[in-house]
Design a protein around this motif. Structure first.
Motif, PDB file in Angstrom:
ATOM      1  N   LEU A   1      39.185 -11.607 -35.507  1.00 43.83           N
ATOM      2  CA  LEU A   1      39.975 -10.470 -35.085  1.00 43.83           C
ATOM      3  C   LEU A   1      39.594  -9.007 -35.915  1.00 43.83           C
ATOM      4  O   LEU A   1      39.574  -7.909 -35.316  1.00 43.83           O
ATOM      5  N   ALA A   2      39.383  -9.271 -37.025  1.00 43.26           N
ATOM      6  CA  ALA A   2      38.942  -8.044 -37.795  1.00 43.26           C
ATOM      7  C   ALA A   2      37.681  -7.421 -37.351  1.00 43.26           C
ATOM      8  O   ALA A   2      37.547  -6.259 -37.291  1.00 43.26           O
ATOM      9  N   ILE A   3      36.730  -8.317 -36.814  1.00 43.41           N
ATOM     10  CA  ILE A   3      35.458  -7.837 -36.406  1.00 43.41           C
ATOM     11  C   ILE A   3      35.755  -7.069 -34.879  1.00 43.41           C
ATOM     12  O   ILE A   3      35.096  -6.134 -34.582  1.00 43.41           O
ATOM     13  N   ALA A   4      36.563  -7.848 -34.390  1.00 47.36           N
ATOM     14  CA  ALA A   4      36.791  -6.949 -32.853  1.00 47.36           C
ATOM     15  C   ALA A   4      37.526  -5.921 -33.157  1.00 47.36           C
ATOM     16  O   ALA A   4      37.247  -4.881 -32.382  1.00 47.36           O
ATOM     17  N   ASP A   5      38.330  -5.808 -34.036  1.00 52.21           N
ATOM     18  CA  ASP A   5      39.229  -4.532 -34.487  1.00 52.21           C
ATOM     19  C   ASP A   5      38.158  -3.235 -34.614  1.00 52.21           C
ATOM     20  O   ASP A   5      38.200  -2.062 -34.162  1.00 52.21           O
ATOM     21  N   ALA A   6      37.143  -3.887 -35.552  1.00 58.87           N
ATOM     22  CA  ALA A   6      36.187  -2.931 -35.928  1.00 58.87           C
ATOM     23  C   ALA A   6      35.336  -2.310 -35.121  1.00 58.87           C
ATOM     24  O   ALA A   6      35.120  -1.112 -34.804  1.00 58.87           O
ATOM     25  N   ILE A   7      34.960  -3.151 -34.141  1.00 56.77           N
ATOM     26  CA  ILE A   7      34.027  -2.968 -33.243  1.00 56.77           C
ATOM     27  C   ILE A   7      34.817  -1.987 -32.089  1.00 56.77           C
ATOM     28  O   ILE A   7      34.181  -0.679 -31.489  1.00 56.77           O
ATOM     29  N   GLU A   8      36.058  -2.206 -31.748  1.00 54.52           N
ATOM     30  CA  GLU A   8      37.126  -1.409 -30.972  1.00 54.52           C
ATOM     31  C   GLU A   8      37.122  -0.154 -31.554  1.00 54.52           C
ATOM     32  O   GLU A   8      36.913   1.088 -30.663  1.00 54.52           O
ATOM     33  N   GLN A   9      37.412  -0.086 -32.763  1.00 52.71           N
ATOM     34  CA  GLN A   9      37.470   1.261 -33.287  1.00 52.71           C
ATOM     35  C   GLN A   9      36.329   2.191 -33.101  1.00 52.71           C
ATOM     36  O   GLN A   9      36.377   3.320 -33.103  1.00 52.71           O
ATOM     37  N   ARG A  10      35.073   1.619 -33.451  1.00 52.27           N
ATOM     38  CA  ARG A  10      33.809   2.251 -33.537  1.00 52.27           C
ATOM     39  C   ARG A  10      33.462   2.723 -32.077  1.00 52.27           C
ATOM     40  O   ARG A  10      33.081   3.959 -31.683  1.00 52.27           O
TER      41      ARG A  10
ATOM     42  N   ASN B   1      25.225   5.727 -21.509  1.00 53.74           N
ATOM     43  CA  ASN B   1      26.407   5.541 -22.364  1.00 53.74           C
ATOM     44  C   ASN B   1      27.640   4.628 -21.918  1.00 53.74           C
ATOM     45  O   ASN B   1      28.168   3.938 -22.585  1.00 53.74           O
ATOM     46  N   ILE B   2      27.670   4.845 -20.533  1.00 51.50           N
ATOM     47  CA  ILE B   2      28.674   4.049 -19.853  1.00 51.50           C
ATOM     48  C   ILE B   2      28.512   2.563 -19.914  1.00 51.50           C
ATOM     49  O   ILE B   2      29.503   1.647 -20.417  1.00 51.50           O
ATOM     50  N   THR B   3      27.220   2.326 -19.600  1.00 48.71           N
ATOM     51  CA  THR B   3      26.830   0.779 -19.662  1.00 48.71           C
ATOM     52  C   THR B   3      26.895   0.354 -20.961  1.00 48.71           C
ATOM     53  O   THR B   3      27.275  -0.843 -21.217  1.00 48.71           O
ATOM     54  N   ALA B   4      26.696   1.055 -22.160  1.00 52.10           N
ATOM     55  CA  ALA B   4      26.582   0.514 -23.509  1.00 52.10           C
ATOM     56  C   ALA B   4      28.263   0.653 -23.759  1.00 52.10           C
ATOM     57  O   ALA B   4      28.528  -0.816 -24.391  1.00 52.10           O
ATOM     58  N   LEU B   5      29.036   1.266 -23.363  1.00 52.64           N
ATOM     59  CA  LEU B   5      30.405   1.284 -23.728  1.00 52.64           C
ATOM     60  C   LEU B   5      30.873  -0.151 -23.116  1.00 52.64           C
ATOM     61  O   LEU B   5      31.714  -0.819 -23.535  1.00 52.64           O
ATOM     62  N   ALA B   6      30.574  -0.279 -21.855  1.00 51.70           N
ATOM     63  CA  ALA B   6      31.052  -1.492 -20.985  1.00 51.70           C
ATOM     64  C   ALA B   6      30.569  -3.025 -21.854  1.00 51.70           C
ATOM     65  O   ALA B   6      31.277  -3.651 -21.963  1.00 51.70           O
ATOM     66  N   ALA B   7      29.374  -2.693 -22.213  1.00 52.89           N
ATOM     67  CA  ALA B   7      28.667  -4.003 -23.058  1.00 52.89           C
ATOM     68  C   ALA B   7      29.728  -4.136 -24.347  1.00 52.89           C
ATOM     69  O   ALA B   7      29.863  -5.109 -24.645  1.00 52.89           O
ATOM     70  N   ILE B   8      29.928  -2.953 -24.850  1.00 54.98           N
ATOM     71  CA  ILE B   8      30.808  -3.073 -26.310  1.00 54.98           C
ATOM     72  C   ILE B   8      32.043  -3.669 -25.951  1.00 54.98           C
ATOM     73  O   ILE B   8      32.715  -4.738 -26.605  1.00 54.98           O
ATOM     74  N   GLN B   9      32.728  -3.317 -24.840  1.00 52.16           N
ATOM     75  CA  GLN B   9      34.074  -3.973 -24.484  1.00 52.16           C
ATOM     76  C   GLN B   9      33.913  -5.306 -24.115  1.00 52.16           C
ATOM     77  O   GLN B   9      34.971  -6.259 -24.426  1.00 52.16           O
ATOM     78  N   GLY B  10      32.678  -5.769 -23.410  1.00 52.60           N
ATOM     79  CA  GLY B  10      32.705  -7.124 -23.130  1.00 52.60           C
ATOM     80  C   GLY B  10      32.302  -7.872 -24.477  1.00 52.60           C
ATOM     81  O   GLY B  10      32.915  -9.169 -24.814  1.00 52.60           O
TER      82      GLY B  10
END
Length: 67
Positions: A35-44, A4-13
């Motif tokens: 920017l909308a895509i990045a915001d949506a990914i960050e929110q999820r 899960n930590i690895t997955a979250l790090a990949a998402i942050q990347g």
């Protein structure tokens, strides 16, 4: 848990790379979309992180010394 930590790090990347692409483009519509895509990914990612935290039992230092 480390998966899960690895997955979250990949998402942050991915969020970082998407924001870098937005910063590099001159096309305002593309920038807005990225920017909308990045915001949506960050929110999820935040939602998933909170769900993960809810599943992990909190162990205090006092609990560990008693055990």
């Amino acid at each position: 848990m480390s998966d899960n930590i690895t997955a979250l790090a990949a998402i942050q990347g991915k969020i970082l790379r998407t924001r870098q692409l937005a910063a590099a483009t001159a096309d305002s519509r593309k920038k807005k979309a990225l920017l909308a895509i990045a915001d949506a990914i960050e929110q999820r990612a935040r939602q998933l992180d909170e769900e993960l935290e809810d599943r992990i039992p909190i162990v205090s230092d006092a609990d560990e010394t008693r055990g």
